[in-house]
Motif scaffolding. Structure first.
Motif, short mmCIF file in Angstrom:
data_model
loop_
_atom_site.label_atom_id
_atom_site.label_comp_id
_atom_site.label_asym_id
_atom_site.label_seq_id
_atom_site.Cartn_x
_atom_site.Cartn_y
_atom_site.Cartn_z
N ARG A 110 47.46 22.83 41.17
CA ARG A 110 46.68 21.71 40.64
C ARG A 110 45.37 21.56 41.41
O ARG A 110 44.31 21.35 40.83
N ALA A 111 45.43 21.72 42.73
CA ALA A 111 44.22 21.61 43.56
C ALA A 111 43.18 22.65 43.16
O ALA A 111 41.98 22.35 43.11
N ALA A 112 43.62 23.86 42.86
CA ALA A 112 42.67 24.89 42.42
C ALA A 112 42.04 24.51 41.08
O ALA A 112 40.83 24.59 40.91
N MET A 113 42.87 24.07 40.14
CA MET A 113 42.37 23.73 38.81
C MET A 113 41.42 22.55 38.84
O MET A 113 40.47 22.49 38.05
N LEU A 114 41.67 21.61 39.74
CA LEU A 114 40.90 20.36 39.75
C LEU A 114 39.89 20.28 40.89
O LEU A 114 39.30 19.22 41.11
N PRO B 12 46.45 37.73 22.98
CA PRO B 12 45.94 37.36 24.31
C PRO B 12 44.66 36.52 24.24
O PRO B 12 44.49 35.59 25.02
N LYS B 13 43.81 36.78 23.26
CA LYS B 13 42.57 36.01 23.11
C LYS B 13 42.88 34.55 22.77
O LYS B 13 42.25 33.63 23.31
N GLU B 14 43.84 34.31 21.88
CA GLU B 14 44.23 32.94 21.53
C GLU B 14 44.84 32.22 22.73
O GLU B 14 44.55 31.05 22.99
N ALA B 15 45.69 32.94 23.46
CA ALA B 15 46.33 32.35 24.64
C ALA B 15 45.28 32.00 25.69
O ALA B 15 45.31 30.93 26.29
N ARG B 16 44.32 32.89 25.92
CA ARG B 16 43.25 32.64 26.89
C ARG B 16 42.45 31.40 26.49
O ARG B 16 42.20 30.52 27.32
N ALA B 17 42.07 31.31 25.23
CA ALA B 17 41.29 30.16 24.76
C ALA B 17 42.07 28.86 24.95
O ALA B 17 41.49 27.84 25.36
N ALA B 18 43.37 28.89 24.69
CA ALA B 18 44.19 27.68 24.86
C ALA B 18 44.27 27.27 26.33
O ALA B 18 44.15 26.09 26.66
N VAL B 19 44.45 28.23 27.23
CA VAL B 19 44.53 27.92 28.66
C VAL B 19 43.20 27.34 29.15
O VAL B 19 43.19 26.33 29.86
N VAL B 20 42.10 27.95 28.75
CA VAL B 20 40.78 27.43 29.15
C VAL B 20 40.60 26.01 28.65
O VAL B 20 40.17 25.11 29.38
N CYS B 21 40.94 25.77 27.40
CA CYS B 21 40.84 24.44 26.80
C CYS B 21 41.69 23.42 27.57
O CYS B 21 41.22 22.33 27.93
N LEU B 22 42.92 23.79 27.87
CA LEU B 22 43.83 22.88 28.57
C LEU B 22 43.35 22.57 29.99
O LEU B 22 43.41 21.42 30.45
N ILE B 23 42.88 23.58 30.70
CA ILE B 23 42.36 23.35 32.06
C ILE B 23 41.15 22.43 31.99
O ILE B 23 41.05 21.47 32.77
N ASN B 24 40.24 22.70 31.07
CA ASN B 24 39.05 21.86 30.97
C ASN B 24 39.38 20.44 30.53
O ASN B 24 38.72 19.49 30.95
#
Length: 178
Positions: free
Chosen positions: A139-143, A37-49
């Motif tokens: 997308r609106a929430a993320m951006l 879960p920690k790896e998945a969280r880090a990847a999602v944060v990276c992708l959103i940013n």
């Protein structure tokens, strides 16, 4: 002279590679059973940013209260076998985030929540963020330029059968407070 030429060539290659945000996020395409879960969280944060930076928006900062709300919701969807922003007990994104203390003392605040689940390749962090980008509301929430903070919860499991090893449930909680 050979060393200087090698250094110059390396500098040119780095310049052509573009900014760090253009690089892949670690483990972003991995299937759920191959991720913590920690790896998945880090990847999602990276992708959103990455998506935000490519549009000139600031990166979102992680907030432990938003992480706690998001993780609890992903866990709840897995254990109670549902997939919704509203829990069977009536919990909403606002009530979940309020319980963490995120809103307390703020004169103004805003929140949003994205949820996603998928099996195998459709359960990868990359698939989750791509799905959110394909939906105008997500997308609106993320951006949104309003949001400054983020919490991501990831549970390796399924809201339809609970505890499934090759599925993942993602919750992203976005917020700002003043």
């Amino acid at each position: 002279m050979r060393t200087a030429g090698t250094v110059a060539a390396a500098a040119i290659c780095l310049a052509l590679a573009g900014p760090a945000s253009a690089l892949a996020c670690p483990r972003d395409g991995a299937k759920p059973h191959r991720l913590t879960p920690k790896e998945a969280r880090a990847a999602v944060v990276c992708l959103i940013n990455q998506r935000r930076e490519s549009r000139g928006l600031p990166k979102l900062r992680l907030d432990q209260r938003l992480i706690r709300a998001a993780q609890r919701h992903s866990n709840s969807m897995d254990s109670a076998n549902y997939f919704s922003h509203v829990s069977p007990g009536g919990g909403t994104p606002q009530s979940r985030i309020q319980r963490t203390g995120y809103i307390a003392g703020a004169s103004a605040w805003g929140i949003a929540e994205n949820i996603r689940w998928g099996r195998a390749g459709r359960g990868s962090p990359k698939a989750a963020v791509a799905s959110w980008m394909a939906s105008s509301a997500h997308r609106a929430a993320m951006l949104s330029s309003s949001y400054r903070e983020l919490g991501v919860g990831v549970t390796i499991g399924s809201p339809t059968s609970g505890g499934e090893r090759n599925s993942a449930i993602y919750t992203a909680a976005f917020g700002y407070r003043r």
